[in-house]
Motif scaffolding. Sequence first.
Motif, short mmCIF file in Angstrom:
data_model
loop_
_atom_site.label_atom_id
_atom_site.label_comp_id
_atom_site.label_asym_id
_atom_site.label_seq_id
_atom_site.Cartn_x
_atom_site.Cartn_y
_atom_site.Cartn_z
N ARG A 11 0.74 8.35 -7.50
CA ARG A 11 -0.68 8.67 -7.43
C ARG A 11 -1.58 7.44 -7.44
N SER A 12 -1.03 6.27 -7.15
CA SER A 12 -1.83 5.06 -7.11
C SER A 12 -1.97 4.59 -5.67
N GLU A 13 -2.85 3.65 -5.46
CA GLU A 13 -3.08 3.11 -4.12
C GLU A 13 -1.96 2.17 -3.68
N VAL A 14 -1.26 1.57 -4.65
CA VAL A 14 -0.23 0.59 -4.33
C VAL A 14 1.05 0.89 -5.11
N LEU A 63 0.85 -1.18 0.00
CA LEU A 63 0.00 0.00 0.00
C LEU A 63 0.88 1.23 0.00
N ARG A 64 0.45 2.26 -0.66
CA ARG A 64 1.22 3.51 -0.72
C ARG A 64 0.97 4.30 0.56
N ARG A 65 1.60 3.79 1.62
CA ARG A 65 1.47 4.39 2.95
C ARG A 65 2.84 4.39 3.62
N PRO A 66 3.08 5.31 4.54
CA PRO A 66 4.37 5.35 5.23
C PRO A 66 4.73 4.04 5.93
N GLU A 67 3.74 3.30 6.41
CA GLU A 67 4.01 2.05 7.11
C GLU A 67 4.66 1.01 6.21
N SER A 68 4.52 1.17 4.91
CA SER A 68 5.09 0.20 3.96
C SER A 68 6.61 0.25 3.91
N VAL A 69 7.20 1.34 4.37
CA VAL A 69 8.65 1.45 4.38
C VAL A 69 9.27 0.35 5.25
N ALA A 70 8.70 0.11 6.42
CA ALA A 70 9.23 -0.92 7.31
C ALA A 70 9.07 -2.32 6.70
N VAL A 71 7.96 -2.56 6.03
CA VAL A 71 7.73 -3.84 5.37
C VAL A 71 8.78 -4.04 4.27
N ALA A 72 9.06 -2.99 3.51
CA ALA A 72 10.04 -3.05 2.43
C ALA A 72 11.43 -3.35 2.98
#
Length: 138
Positions: free
Chosen positions: A64-67, A19-28
């Motif tokens: 500009r996308s959701e993911v 998901l294009r959210r700040p929380e995705s940085v940790a997952v990455a």
Amino acid sequence: MTMTASRATGHPGYSETLLRRPESVAVARRLVRCALAAWGMEELADDGAVVVSELVTNAVQHARSEVIRLVVSRPGPATVRIGVVDKSKAPPRHRPPGNQDDSGRGLVLVAGLTAVWGSDPLPWGKRVWGELRRKDSR
């Protein structure tokens, strides 16, 4: 998470839609560390974590996308490629930050930590990537 075999090295590649959210940085960061551990390339984990953090953060801020899509591959025996795909066609801008800027240093870090980095236009967006190489292979 998806795994695919690389034709060049026979090693699996790893990818995940985030998901294009700040929380995705940790997952990455976790995915990059896991891929590097699986390949026995743990010495690249710290640099890989910074590179993927910056690339995903840029996508979170500007796409500009959701993911977004994270792809970690091994194009050569001593090389790891970290790429982030998004649906924005705008290429990344490498700009020098001012002394008082809170942001703008991401691509400077990516350029400093990777052997090479770049952006590939896609019909529906772009892929921004950086390659890390083992120190003994340069």
